[in-house]
Design an enzyme around this catalytic site. Structure first.
Site, PDB file in Angstrom:
ATOM      1  CB  SER A   1      13.544  22.317 -14.209  1.00 49.00           C
ATOM      2  OG  SER A   1      12.789  23.508 -14.255  1.00 49.00           O
TER       3      SER A   1
ATOM      4  CD  GLU B   1       9.436  12.163 -15.090  1.00 52.19           C
ATOM      5  OE1 GLU B   1       8.557  12.961 -15.467  1.00 52.19           O
ATOM      6  OE2 GLU B   1      10.550  12.541 -14.670  1.00 52.19           O
TER       7      GLU B   1
ATOM      8  CG  HIS C   1      -1.692  -1.228   1.435  1.00 54.98           C
ATOM      9  ND1 HIS C   1      -2.931  -1.481   0.888  1.00 54.98           N
ATOM     10  CD2 HIS C   1      -1.358  -2.327   2.146  1.00 54.98           C
ATOM     11  CE1 HIS C   1      -3.334  -2.690   1.262  1.00 54.98           C
ATOM     12  NE2 HIS C   1      -2.394  -3.227   2.023  1.00 54.98           N
TER      13      HIS C   1
ATOM     14  CE  LYS D   1      11.839  19.057 -10.270  1.00 54.19           C
ATOM     15  NZ  LYS D   1      10.629  19.635 -10.860  1.00 54.19           N
TER      16      LYS D   1
END
Ligand code: ARG
Length: 465
Positions: free
Chosen positions: A278, A291, A157, A284
């Site tokens: 970024s 992804e 979970h 970043k």
């Protein structure tokens, strides 16, 4: 102009939109090598059976050799007006050798031809993916070996559940990719029957030898039913179904890498080779490759849905709808290859942050099960009751803002007086993981053994990642 291949009963050429919707050469030229190979085998069989002369056979083989060279060298000129790869190659053959070229299509149709080419293409694609999957498993096992004793939280979970080892976690994917390979292998075994010789639908009146053709093309046998041979694409659906499962596995691993690379988890870091910045936020380091592996799974699922949808309403046998099979399969294959390369690259690149993993493994009372097991094992209390006792001790530790290993013995004894100092031996994350020595469990010693047996089961002898 009407088609010089099938234009006998036509007097005018197609409208431009007809040509636009019909043409497949832009993508089916990827079958060119297989198409030539199929033609070679068919031609040799026709000669062996005395259906065409030896001289014509030699002329055809000579022409095909030149075409093969042009294809390999990238100099084969494919023409839209010739619709597809089969007609482009036949037409080129006729330019090269003249009349005998016209004999090659004896006892053959584009229907059995395309089914044969495509089976050979999918078969080769499976072999390529198998190599790439083996490589991925190999780098995963190398990483698992060096991280065999690295403690991290295992989640259910997405809540910290029990301490596990990072090596064990990585080995879970080695098993998944092993099953992916076996799914492809199953698909390969099923597809390895030869459609050639089925003709357009019904077989042929020429005395062909389908067993010979099948053998020349490395198929196990000819397909038993000519109508099935030209009209099913279940081999491509099998391939895409296996592809979809593989894409799911890669996507889950990618998702974990995205989580692990976040500042909040901080379990791994990628080097610059697998990070992107970024344009606005200078701090970043984004895990874009992971992804994209996650995102590209959608294309592969889409390909499976595409082909199932194309096929579901088709009466036997061939319909032109089936030309839509190729882009789905090619696209899925290209996507898988790219994702496999990116995943393999990221596994090699990622630097585990052992301190962060261990600290996180201790948070969230992850050794509560070890405490309950101790109460059952040492005090002989039924597990259900130990579970309850432990729950109360966890609540106490939570109240005091400390971990289980830091909770004073007296506090534990306030819940269960028979608990002794010995319990602390099982409450560290290291002890917890090390105690999980059951078959398939997470203990570092198990991981080392799993890597050794994984290399035996999955890698070709002598493979070095
Ligand atoms: N380009 C066609 C395909 O990919 C080849 C088979 C054409 N057959 C036919 N009867 N028109 O499906």
């Amino acid at each position: 102009m009407t088609s010089k291949i099938w234009g006998g009963r036509f007097s005018a050429g197609p409208s431009s939109v007809m040509e636009e919707i019909n043409v497949s050469i832009a993508f089916d030229q990827r079958l060119a090598k297989q198409d030539v190979r199929g033609s070679r085998a068919h031609c040799a069989m026709l000669v062996a059976q005395g259906i065409i002369s030896k001289d014509d056979g030699e002329a055809i083989q000579g022409g095909l050799t030149r075409i093969e060279k042009d294809i390999a060298g990238g100099t084969m000129h494919f023409r839209r007006a010739l619709e597809d790869v089969h007609m482009n190659i036949e037409s080129r053959l006729s330019d090269l050798i003249g009349l005998p070229a016209g004999r090659l299509h004896t006892a053959r149709s584009r229907n059995d031809q395309v089914a044969t080419d495509f089976r050979m293409w999918v078969r080769a694609a499976i072999d390529t993916l198998d190599e790439e999957l083996e490589k991925l498993q190999s780098v995963l096992m190398d990483k698992a070996e060096s991280e065999a004793a690295t403690i991290m939280p295992g989640f259910t979970h997405l809540q910290a559940a029990q301490p596990v080892t990072f090596g064990h976690h990585l080995m879970a994917y080695v098993e998944m990719f092993g099953r992916d390979r076996s799914r492809f292998k199953d698909a390969r075994a099923r597809l390895n029957e030869c459609p050639l010789g089925a003709g357009a639908i019904a077989g042929t009146s020429f005395p062909i030898d389908r067993h010979l053709t099948a053998e020349k093309l490395d198929f196990d046998r000819p397909m038993a039913n000519s109508m099935d041979a030209v009209s099913d694409r279940d081999f491509a659906i099998d391939f895409l179904a296996a592809a979809a499962v593989l894409a799911t596995h890669m996507s889950r691993l990618a998702e974990e890498m995205v989580l692990w690379a976040s500042a909040q988890f901080g379990f791994i870091a990628f080097t610059d080779a697998f990070s992107t910045g970024s344009s606005m936020m200078p701090q970043k380091r984004n895990p874009d490759a992971a992804e994209l592996v996650r995102g590209k799974a959608g294309r592969v699922f889409g390909a499976l849905t595409t082909l199932l949808t194309v096929m579901k309403g088709l009466p036997l046998t061939y319909s032109k709808d089936m030309q839509e099979d190729k882009e789905a399969v090619f696209g899925a294959f290209d996507t898988l290859e790219l994702c496999l390369a990116a995943t393999t690259g990221m596994i090699v690149d990622m630097k585990p942050r052992r301190d962060r993993m261990k600290a996180s493994a201790s948070a969230g009372f992850t050794t509560a099960t070890d405490l309950a097991d101790w109460v059952t094992r040492v005090l002989g209390v039924p597990f259900r009751e130990s579970h309850h006792i432990t729950g109360r001790i966890v609540a106490l530790a939570e109240q005091k803002g400390c971990g289980l290993a830091q909770l004073p013995l007296a506090d534990m004894q306030s819940v269960e007086p028979r608990i002794t100092q010995d319990v602390f031996n099982v409450l560290t994350v290291e002890a917890s993981a090390a105690s999980r020595t059951s078959f398939g469990g997470t203990a570092p010693a198990n991981v080392i053994a799993a890597v050794a047996s994984g290399r035996e089961r999955f890698l070709k002898k002598g493979r070095k990642s």
